[in-house]
Scaffold this active site. Structure first.
Site, short mmCIF file in Angstrom:
data_model
loop_
_atom_site.label_atom_id
_atom_site.label_comp_id
_atom_site.label_asym_id
_atom_site.label_seq_id
_atom_site.Cartn_x
_atom_site.Cartn_y
_atom_site.Cartn_z
CE LYS A 1 -1.80 2.91 2.77
NZ LYS A 1 -1.76 4.12 1.94
CD GLU B 1 13.01 3.82 8.25
OE1 GLU B 1 13.13 4.69 9.15
OE2 GLU B 1 12.87 4.08 7.06
CB CYS C 1 13.27 8.43 8.52
SG CYS C 1 14.10 7.41 7.31
CD GLU D 1 10.44 12.40 11.72
OE1 GLU D 1 9.32 11.91 11.95
OE2 GLU D 1 11.34 11.79 11.12
#
Ligand code: TAP
Length: 498
Positions: free
Chosen positions: A192, A267, A301, A401
């Protein structure tokens, strides 16, 4: 803005000229409800095309196809060298159609063609690396000590149906990572892609078919995370979920996967420390700090978003880094001069600029960047490379983040202090160290509680080297032999020889 626009690859233009379908059981289909979602070009905000808005029933069909291909099917039973050949064929096709794939990535995600042109080679390398593994997944013979004449050995077997969920920040390579290792080890897949960036995954689906993979081995369902994604993670016939994306969704996935105790690998996000000692090669450290944060416009990331600079060079370094950002040409990824593209969406742009405001309210100083007021960039989701000084590690901009081209500079006194500060975060994905002192380099590399550390460089990746996070940055490792373990079960077989 420069007008040297690269024209869109002809096949990419053809690909987007019609509404797209999704791949279930070897067929290209609409969603059961016929609903669609639009995908937009982040450089202009214009609609590129539509893709099916897959929902629960579509996921059910895709999982049933993957289940059948695994349980009854040709795939698990196929000889490893045959699986390897198909992966090698897929690698060749990715290279042959490289420009088209790179252009689709730029169109959908915004990353400059100057960058995406390298992705087909990286993708082909990934498929070839795991094609090599297909014939090398072995168990062990184990010298057990219990009484009797007993022969004990282990087998590494495919887990089954893998639900692979990927984000928008690197849709091409993320799709490749989520196909290569599971297929090499004999699993079947329901992939997906992110709603914002479904195109390259769908084109890869066409190449999977052209390579000759049996029906149902690879299924690609486009649709929202909240409906299609949740349906996949809750589905009782899915054996494993591999997810890349935000830590918040990672937590939800762990919860929904618990329904049938799926294997889960994650992750997730990061707030990586990039450390510069006064003894570093100064110019190299400036370039590394910039690459560490501005690659993919900070939507990475592993972005080195917390910059720790030794106090005695802090002021000069921050000011020189701010100057260095003038080397970045912000613009449409199809402009030959562009080396910094837009952010993925208006929402992401607002979120990033909001963090810049928060930083200022917290007492930090924006040295350069923030919003863009350039008229010719209107319409796209652009944020200038932004350097913020006078940050301390407790501020929100140092702990949360941001996922944009924003770097926060924090001064430090010595190696013990910087290791401690660098580890004061809920994340543990990446880290960088710039020093010419080899002992400092190793001490910091060993001291950081992160899955990746780069010394005098940043952002290097290779299919042979494991990638993943400590703490809330993830579970498990992709790449290398660790990915083989992640996509296999180990069976212990006992034989009584008496
Ligand atoms: P996420 O919301 O985590 O989305 C990643 C993928 O998961 C997408 O395919 C998404 O589908 C799907 N998803 C969302 N909710 C789900 C659920 N409940 N169950 C199953 N799948 C679900 O990330 P995002 O919205 O793209 O970005 C938000 C923030 O996440 C970013 O600002 C950034 O901080 C972080 N992020 C981190 C990474 C990496 S590599 N660590 C990558 C991207 C984003 P939809 O696309 O349909 O929502």
């Amino acid at each position: 803005m420069s007008t040297t626009l690269i024209s869109l690859n002809r096949k990419a233009a053809e690909f987007i000229s019609t509404p797209k379908k999704m791949l279930i059981n070897g067929r290209w289909v609409e969603s059961v409800t016929n609903e669609t979602i639009e995908t937009r070009n982040p450089a202009t905000g214009e609609i590129i095309t539509t893709v099916p808005n897959g929902g629960v029933e579509d996921i059910n069909l895709a999982v049933a196809a993957a289940r059948k291909a695994f349980d009854d099917g040709p795939w698990r039973m196929m000889k490893p060298n045959e699986r390897a050949k198909l992966l090698l064929k897929l690698a060749d096709l990715v290279e042959e159609n490289g420009e088209e794939l790179a252009h689709l990535e730029t169109l959908d995600n915004g990353a400059p063609v100057n960058v995406t042109k390298y992705y087909p080679t990286a993708a082909a390398d990934d498929f070839r690396y795991y094609a090599g593994w297909a014939t090398k997944v072995t168990g062990q013979t184990i010298p057990v000590s219990i009484p009797g004449d007993i022969f004990n050995y282990t087998r590494k077997e495919a887990i089954g149906v893998c639900g692979q969920i990927i984000p928008w920040n690197g849709p091409f390579l993320m799709a490749v990572w989520k196909l290569s290792a599971p297929l090499a080890t004999g699993n079947t897949v329901v992939l997906k892609p992110a709603s914002l960036t479904p195109l390259v995954a769908l084109r890869l689906g066409e190449l999977v078919q052209e390579a000759g993979f049996p029906d149902g081995v690879v299924n690609i369902v486009t649709g929202s995370g909240s409906i299609a994604g949740t349906a996949l993670t809750e589905h009782p016939d899915v054996d494993k979920i591999a997810f890349t994306g935000s830590t918040e969704v990672g937590r939800q996935i762990m919860r929904s996967s618990s329904i049938n105790v799926k294997k889960v690998s994650l992750e997730l996000g990061g707030k990586s420390a990039h450390i510069v000692f006064a003894d570093a090669n100064y110019d190299q450290a400036i370039a590394n700090a910039a690459t560490g944060i501005f690659t993919n416009s900070g939507q990475a990331c592993v972005a080195g978003s917390r910059l720790f600079v030794e106090k005695k060079i802090y002021d000069n370094f921050m000011s020189d880094l701010a100057d260095y950002t003038k080397n970045f040409k912000l613009g449409d990824g199809f402009d030959q001069a562009t080396n910094l593209g837009p952010l993925i969406s208006a929402q992401q742009k607002d979120s990033v600029l909001n963090y810049v405001d928060i930083g200022q309210q917290e007492g930090a100083e924006v040295l350069i960047g923030g919003n863009t007021s350039e008229r010719d960039l209107e319409g796209g989701y652009y944020v200038k490379p932004t350097v913020i000084a006078n940050v301390n590690n407790n501020m929100r901009i140092a702990q949360e983040e941001i996922f944009g081209p924003v770097i926060s500079g924090i001064p430090f006194e010595d190696i013990d202090e910087v290791i401690k500060l660098a580890n004061q975060t809920e994340y543990g994905l990446g880290g960088g160290v710039n020093t010419t002192d080899v002992s400092k380099a190793h001490r910091v590399a060993h001291g950081l509680r992160t899955g990746n550390v780069w010394v005098n460089t940043y952002n290097l990746l290779d299919p042979a080297s494991p990638f993943g996070g400590y703490k809330q940055s993830g579970l498990g490792r992709e790449h290398g032999s660790e990915s083989i373990d992640m996509y296999t079960e180990t069976k212990s077989v006992w034989i009584n020889l008496d």
